[in-house]
Write a protein that holds these residues in place. Structure first.
Motif, PDB file in Angstrom:
ATOM      1  N   TRP A 168       0.830  -1.215   0.000  1.00  0.00           N
ATOM      2  CA  TRP A 168       0.000   0.000   0.000  1.00  0.00           C
ATOM      3  C   TRP A 168       0.859   1.257   0.000  1.00  0.00           C
ATOM      4  CZ3 TRP A 168      -4.750   1.353  -1.094  1.00  0.00           C
ATOM      5  CH2 TRP A 168      -5.216   2.620  -0.688  1.00  0.00           C
ATOM      6  N   ARG A 169       1.913   1.264   0.825  1.00  0.00           N
ATOM      7  CA  ARG A 169       2.806   2.433   0.841  1.00  0.00           C
ATOM      8  C   ARG A 169       3.411   2.656  -0.538  1.00  0.00           C
ATOM      9  NH1 ARG A 169       4.625  -0.061   5.529  1.00  0.00           N
ATOM     10  NH2 ARG A 169       6.645  -0.545   4.572  1.00  0.00           N
ATOM     11  N   TRP A 170       3.744   1.558  -1.204  1.00  0.00           N
ATOM     12  CA  TRP A 170       4.280   1.676  -2.560  1.00  0.00           C
ATOM     13  C   TRP A 170       3.239   2.269  -3.508  1.00  0.00           C
ATOM     14  CZ3 TRP A 170       2.494  -1.353  -6.778  1.00  0.00           C
ATOM     15  CH2 TRP A 170       3.198  -1.138  -7.975  1.00  0.00           C
ATOM     16  N   ALA A 171       2.001   1.798  -3.437  1.00  0.00           N
ATOM     17  CA  ALA A 171       0.945   2.303  -4.321  1.00  0.00           C
ATOM     18  C   ALA A 171       0.742   3.794  -4.137  1.00  0.00           C
ATOM     19  CB  ALA A 171      -0.362   1.556  -4.053  1.00  0.00           C
ATOM     20  N   MET A 172       0.933   4.285  -2.910  1.00  0.00           N
ATOM     21  CA  MET A 172       0.730   5.700  -2.627  1.00  0.00           C
ATOM     22  C   MET A 172       1.966   6.544  -2.922  1.00  0.00           C
ATOM     23  SD  MET A 172      -2.394   6.047  -1.725  1.00  0.00           S
ATOM     24  CE  MET A 172      -2.518   7.601  -0.833  1.00  0.00           C
ATOM     25  N   SER A 173       3.026   5.921  -3.425  1.00  0.00           N
ATOM     26  CA  SER A 173       4.270   6.656  -3.654  1.00  0.00           C
ATOM     27  C   SER A 173       4.524   6.956  -5.130  1.00  0.00           C
ATOM     28  CB  SER A 173       5.458   5.860  -3.092  1.00  0.00           C
ATOM     29  OG  SER A 173       5.700   4.691  -3.870  1.00  0.00           O
ATOM     30  N   HIS A 174       3.558   6.681  -5.995  1.00  0.00           N
ATOM     31  CA  HIS A 174       3.736   6.965  -7.426  1.00  0.00           C
ATOM     32  C   HIS A 174       2.377   7.236  -8.058  1.00  0.00           C
ATOM     33  CE1 HIS A 174       2.534   2.855  -8.802  1.00  0.00           C
ATOM     34  NE2 HIS A 174       2.994   2.527  -7.610  1.00  0.00           N
ATOM     35  N   GLY A 175       2.258   7.044  -9.370  1.00  0.00           N
ATOM     36  CA  GLY A 175       1.059   7.451 -10.087  1.00  0.00           C
ATOM     37  C   GLY A 175      -0.224   6.764  -9.668  1.00  0.00           C
ATOM     38  N   TYR A 176      -0.143   5.553  -9.075  1.00  0.00           N
ATOM     39  CA  TYR A 176      -1.355   4.901  -8.569  1.00  0.00           C
ATOM     40  C   TYR A 176      -2.098   5.798  -7.585  1.00  0.00           C
ATOM     41  CZ  TYR A 176      -0.326   0.166 -10.373  1.00  0.00           C
ATOM     42  OH  TYR A 176      -0.110  -0.938 -11.161  1.00  0.00           O
ATOM     43  N   ARG A 177      -1.361   6.681  -6.940  1.00  0.00           N
ATOM     44  CA  ARG A 177      -1.976   7.545  -5.932  1.00  0.00           C
ATOM     45  C   ARG A 177      -3.087   8.406  -6.528  1.00  0.00           C
ATOM     46  NH1 ARG A 177       0.991  10.110  -0.884  1.00  0.00           N
ATOM     47  NH2 ARG A 177      -0.692  11.382  -0.025  1.00  0.00           N
ATOM     48  N   ALA A 178      -2.929   8.815  -7.790  1.00  0.00           N
ATOM     49  CA  ALA A 178      -3.958   9.631  -8.432  1.00  0.00           C
ATOM     50  C   ALA A 178      -5.269   8.860  -8.517  1.00  0.00           C
ATOM     51  CB  ALA A 178      -3.499  10.058  -9.823  1.00  0.00           C
ATOM     52  N   PHE A 179      -5.200   7.590  -8.869  1.00  0.00           N
ATOM     53  CA  PHE A 179      -6.407   6.749  -8.934  1.00  0.00           C
ATOM     54  C   PHE A 179      -7.053   6.670  -7.558  1.00  0.00           C
ATOM     55  CE2 PHE A 179      -8.746   2.841  -8.594  1.00  0.00           C
ATOM     56  CZ  PHE A 179      -9.275   2.585  -9.858  1.00  0.00           C
TER      57      PHE A 179
END
Length: 264
Positions: A214-225
């Motif tokens: 989850w921390r990884w997902a929030m550290s790049h472009g996935y965060r926009a989604f």
């Protein structure tokens, strides 16, 4: 690249590729596929913190790195002082024409406001006989379809993540998230590139647990989604993400490396 996009990458710059070296692994794999020689004048287009820049420098390339997010460029310049780093819009480069032997863009073209403008700029700054290569495209053009197909189905973790994004995409507001599907061959041909080809870069990154994922997902472009989901759906998305089965903690991805040559 619009303001909201580069500002998101500015916000995540401190953590970008620091939770897990996802883009750094892809950078090494992409540079291995392209195999630039020492002395190659290479432009890293949308460089982030230097995932492509680092392995290109290690091969003795003369690297110019540009990104629209100032915080990314600041960190790249500090980590890779041998590169010429600039804050710059990929769609309007303040760089001379015919200046680079190889222009490379990793997971950037599809998030531009105008992908065609970005590829046209890559064509302009590439030297005659030079190549432009990018990841993040798809194959809807017949001559690329066979070569673009992955050799095998995506591994379990990648399939489950992709299914979750697909399920929740219906809850996004109009123009939510970032990026679009782009036809790689169409973009390259329209810009004037010839000798089109697609290679493949494959990586595998291990995650300790779902919290790290989850921390990884929030550290790049996935965060926009994730941030663009309405509150109740964002909470449900997080819950479902944290419940992903722990039987496979390795995220394996294969990216097409689409490229073309500038005539001359």
């Amino acid at each position: 690249m619009n303001v909201s996009t580069w500002k998101l990458f500015d916000r995540v710059a401190a953590d970008y590729d620091q939770v897990a070296p996802f883009f750094a692994e892809f950078g090494r794999a992409i540079v291995d596929v392209l195999d630039p020689p020492a002395g190659c004048r290479l432009l890293d287009l949308g460089s982030g913190r230097g995932a492509l820049t680092a392995p290109a420098l290690a091969r003795g390339c003369a690297v110019t790195a540009v990104d629209a997010a100032p915080a990314m460029v600041e960190r790249l310049a500090a980590d890779h002082p041998a590169a010429a780093a600039h804050v710059m819009d990929a769609q309007a480069l303040d760089l001379p024409s015919d200046a680079f032997d190889l222009v490379v863009s990793s997971f950037v073209i599809h998030v531009l406001d105008d992908p065609r403008a970005g590829v046209a700029e890559a064509y302009r700054v590439a030297a005659p006989g030079g190549r432009f290569a990018f990841t993040g495209g798809s194959a809807r053009t017949a001559e690329f379809e066979r070569d673009a197909r992955p050799a095998a189905a995506a591994p379990p973790l990648a399939r489950r993540m992709d299914a979750l994004f697909e399920e929740f995409a219906v809850h996004l507001p109009p123009n939510g998230s970032m990026g679009r599907v782009v036809d790689a061959a169409d973009l390259l041909q329209e810009a004037g590139f010839v000798d089109l080809r697609v290679d493949h870069a494959t990586i595998a990154v291990e995650f300790a647990d779902n919290a790290m994922l989850w921390r990884w997902a929030m550290s790049h472009g996935y965060r926009a989604f994730i941030e663009d989901l309405p509150d109740e759906h964002r909470q449900e998305f997080h819950r479902r993400w944290m419940e992903l089965p722990a039987t496979d903690r390795v995220l394996q991805r294969t990216a097409g490396v689409w490229s073309g040559r500038k005539p001359g």
